[in-house]
Scaffold this motif. Structure first.
Motif, PDB file in Angstrom:
ATOM      1  N   ASN A 270      17.620 -83.048  14.757  1.00 12.71           N
ATOM      2  CA  ASN A 270      17.267 -83.557  16.094  1.00 12.71           C
ATOM      3  C   ASN A 270      17.532 -85.055  16.205  1.00 12.71           C
ATOM      4  O   ASN A 270      17.233 -85.821  15.294  1.00 12.71           O
TER       5      ASN A 270
ATOM      6  N   LYS B 103      18.355 -86.164  24.414  1.00 13.49           N
ATOM      7  CA  LYS B 103      18.117 -85.510  23.127  1.00 13.49           C
ATOM      8  C   LYS B 103      19.234 -84.515  22.838  1.00 13.49           C
ATOM      9  O   LYS B 103      19.795 -83.915  23.761  1.00 13.49           O
ATOM     10  N   TRP B 104      19.508 -84.330  21.560  1.00 11.86           N
ATOM     11  CA  TRP B 104      20.518 -83.362  21.158  1.00 11.86           C
ATOM     12  C   TRP B 104      20.307 -83.014  19.688  1.00 11.86           C
ATOM     13  O   TRP B 104      19.585 -83.694  18.972  1.00 11.86           O
ATOM     14  N   THR B 105      20.943 -81.952  19.267  1.00 12.76           N
ATOM     15  CA  THR B 105      20.868 -81.499  17.875  1.00 12.76           C
ATOM     16  C   THR B 105      22.261 -81.514  17.269  1.00 12.76           C
ATOM     17  O   THR B 105      23.224 -81.075  17.893  1.00 12.76           O
ATOM     18  N   SER B 106      22.356 -82.026  16.044  1.00  9.99           N
ATOM     19  CA  SER B 106      23.648 -82.108  15.362  1.00  9.99           C
ATOM     20  C   SER B 106      23.603 -81.325  14.044  1.00  9.99           C
ATOM     21  O   SER B 106      22.607 -81.413  13.313  1.00  9.99           O
TER      22      SER B 106
ATOM     23  N   ARG C  78      25.710 -81.041  27.081  1.00 11.91           N
ATOM     24  CA  ARG C  78      25.409 -80.837  25.660  1.00 11.91           C
ATOM     25  C   ARG C  78      24.127 -81.569  25.261  1.00 11.91           C
ATOM     26  O   ARG C  78      23.651 -81.414  24.138  1.00 11.91           O
ATOM     27  N   PHE C  79      23.600 -82.360  26.179  1.00  9.59           N
ATOM     28  CA  PHE C  79      22.434 -83.189  25.892  1.00  9.59           C
ATOM     29  C   PHE C  79      21.326 -82.883  26.889  1.00  9.59           C
ATOM     30  O   PHE C  79      21.585 -82.499  28.031  1.00  9.59           O
ATOM     31  N   GLU C  80      20.096 -83.056  26.459  1.00  8.29           N
ATOM     32  CA  GLU C  80      18.948 -82.923  27.359  1.00  8.29           C
ATOM     33  C   GLU C  80      18.561 -84.309  27.866  1.00  8.29           C
ATOM     34  O   GLU C  80      18.437 -85.253  27.081  1.00  8.29           O
TER      35      GLU C  80
ATOM     36  N   GLU D 127      17.519 -88.439  19.215  1.00 12.12           N
ATOM     37  CA  GLU D 127      17.134 -88.893  20.562  1.00 12.12           C
ATOM     38  C   GLU D 127      17.580 -90.340  20.755  1.00 12.12           C
ATOM     39  O   GLU D 127      17.642 -91.125  19.804  1.00 12.12           O
TER      40      GLU D 127
END
Length: 548
Positions: free
Chosen positions: A509, A462-465, A448-450, A511
């Motif tokens: 975004n 990094k991820w988006t919520s 789910r994360f980069e 991080e």
């Protein structure tokens, strides 16, 4: 004269050619089907080797925090578990290019070094080309193989003959029982590969050292050389014991997963009847011919002790109940069989020598028995190899395709085991529970994360919520881990039982950057270790040049 010289040179290289041929024949099934066998501890070692390889490839080194291996979770493993071995194997992975080629190359090298070491050991006590070669092949047939489980039993079996060369010197060379350089360098290499083997090998050397000390006329010189070897080992392995002390006194990490020691002890069915018969004969022979040879007495009786202690003849249920810490430190009694096997075989080589001095026909009888034994051993290895190869083809084809690809990371998408070893000791929970938590909070959530590895050994995710809320990050934090979330330092994040942090995320975004702050004394220590290795290698090459 020229023909005689060529013949002698052929005889010199012949055993090594035989070892190479036998190893290739056993691996024939893997080679023909291009199969990578990953069972047992395979995932644990492959992922830490992959991390070391990536560090070398990118020139972005991080001694403590692992940014590529173990699900890119920032775990610490290699720093406390064979750091030199990990980097050497990582380099071999880069040279190989694919996991398949890597396993073939390392499987061959480890087996070849094990057989060659045993052969050199046999030459020291017997010096009969046929007998020495046969016993070395028997040894190769009895030990664990790296490509049939990637267990460290195979690595210990590879190193042990070279440690025994140090041991028999203490008996054979009473003028100078110990060479500080040989002993110190040998044990330093072992410590840089596997710390538990260092402890067990040291225990194994004690009877040899006592005998050598009792018989040498140069006791003072032996003591000086002994302490010189200890000093050399402490300097060459300062990174190993320095990291262990740091993580046991300051930033406590968990021991490896607990095992049932009673189940993991050696039973009759774990070794062939031929080996048991050979071991029993050798022990009886020494008891009836006690003092015929001090070396044979010590080798055989030491081997017998390791043999008995490794088996279920000992009440391991009661022992692990009384000392539960052994379940996660010593773990498996069968690891003592690794010491027993070469000691018994070394004793057999000595016995053959003494029996041949009385009756030359005994050599032929012994050779016939050893041939039967090695054929049985290699038939077993072939059967196991064919079994793993067929099962790998049947059940793991997507992974097999990735193992033949140049992108070494994809294999872990298809093969991932939640190994809880060396996680932070946040709360005192069982290894099984730690594994379950790690699988839930890290393995199943990592995609789910980069992930990106930044310069300086930092790990960025990094991820988006869709909304502002709390979130668990699929990373592991130790006491001296440093976490920055959205440019804000998170000083005391809430961490679960294995150090997975929960932080506040913003809408949109996000991080986070994870790093590990090593103690100030660590870099100077690494420089001392590195320069010491360079110095010792130069001394070793100089001595080798003088002998040549």
């Amino acid at each position: 004269m020229e023909n005689k010289k060529n013949y002698q040179e052929l005889l010199y290289w012949l055993p090594y050619l035989v070892f190479a041929l036998v190893i290739v024949l056993v691996m024939k099934s893997e080679l023909c089907h291009h199969v990578t066998i990953i069972v047992g501890d395979g995932y644990f070692h492959f992922t830490r080797i992959f991390d070391a390889a990536q560090q070398i490839r990118t020139h972005n080194f991080s001694y403590f925090q692992m940014n590529w291996g173990f699900d890119q979770s920032g775990r610490i493993v290699n720093a406390v578990y064979g750091p030199m071995f990990a980097y050497i194997m990582g380099l071999l992975l880069l040279i190989s290019g694919t996991w398949f080629k890597f396993q073939i190359l390392t499987g061959f090298l480890i087996g070849f070094l094990a057989a060659s070491g045993m052969y050199q050991l046999m030459k020291k006590v017997n010096n009969n080309l046929l007998v020495d070669t046969l016993i070395s092949l028997v040894y190769l047939g009895l030990i664990s193989w790296w490509n049939q489980g990637a267990t460290f039993g195979s690595i210990s079996a590879m190193m042990l003959p070279y440690v025994l060369l140090v041991a028999i010197r203490m008996i054979q060379n009473w003028k100078k029982p110990i060479s500080w350089l040989q002993l110190g360098l040998t044990m330093s290499i072992v410590a840089q590969i596997h710390l538990m083997s260092t402890v067990l090998f040291t225990i194994m050397l004690i009877p040899f050292a006592i005998a050598g000390f009792c018989h040498t006329e140069n006791k003072k010189s032996m003591i000086y050389n002994f302490f010189g070897a200890i000093g050399l080992t402490l300097v060459l392995t300062a990174n190993v014991w320095g990291a262990l002390l740091y993580f046991h006194l300051h930033d406590v990490i968990a021991n490896p997963i607990e095992t049932n020691m009673a189940i993991s002890a050696v039973g009759w069915a774990n070794m062939s009847e031929l080996f048991w018969g050979l071991a029993i004969f050798q022990i009886i022979y020494v008891l009836f011919h006690f003092r015929e040879s001090l070396l044979n007495d010590i080798v055989t009786l030491t081997g017998a002790i390791f043999l008995v202690v490794s088996t279920n003849l000992l009440p391991w249920n009661a022992i692990q109940t009384a000392y539960p810490v052994l379940k996660s430190t010593f773990q498996v009694p069968r690891r003592l069989m690794i010491e027993a096997v070469p000691l018994i075989l070394l004793g057999v080589g000595l016995t053959i020598k003494f029996m041949a001095q009385r009756d030359h026909n005994d050599v032929g009888n012994w050779c016939a028995f050893l041939i039967v034994m090695l054929l049985a051993g290699f038939n077993s290895k072939l059967t196991v190899n064919n079994f793993y190869t067929k099962n790998s083809i049947k059940y793991t084809m997507p992974m097999q395709n990735q193992a033949r690809a140049s992108n070494n990371s994809n294999i872990f998408y298809y093969y991932n085991i939640p190994a809880p070893d060396y996680l932070p000791q946040v709360k005192n929970v069982s290894g099984t529970k730690k594994a379950a938590i790690y699988e839930r909070d890290v393995i199943k959530r990592q995609y789910r994360f980069e992930h990106e590895v930044l310069p300086g050994g930092q790990l960025e995710i990094k991820w988006t919520s869709p909304q502002a809320s709390k979130v668990k990050l699929p990373i592991v934090m130790y006491r001296d881990s440093h976490l920055v979330v959205n440019n804000q330092v998170v000083k005391h994040p809430h961490k679960n039982e294995i150090g997975v942090p929960t932080i506040r995320q913003v809408k949109g975004n996000n991080e986070a950057v994870l790093s590990f702050i090593a103690p100030k004394w660590w870099k100077p220590l690494l420089w001392i270790v590195s320069l010491s290795w360079i110095f010792v290698i130069i001394i070793g090459l100089y001595n080798w040049k003088i002998r040549c």
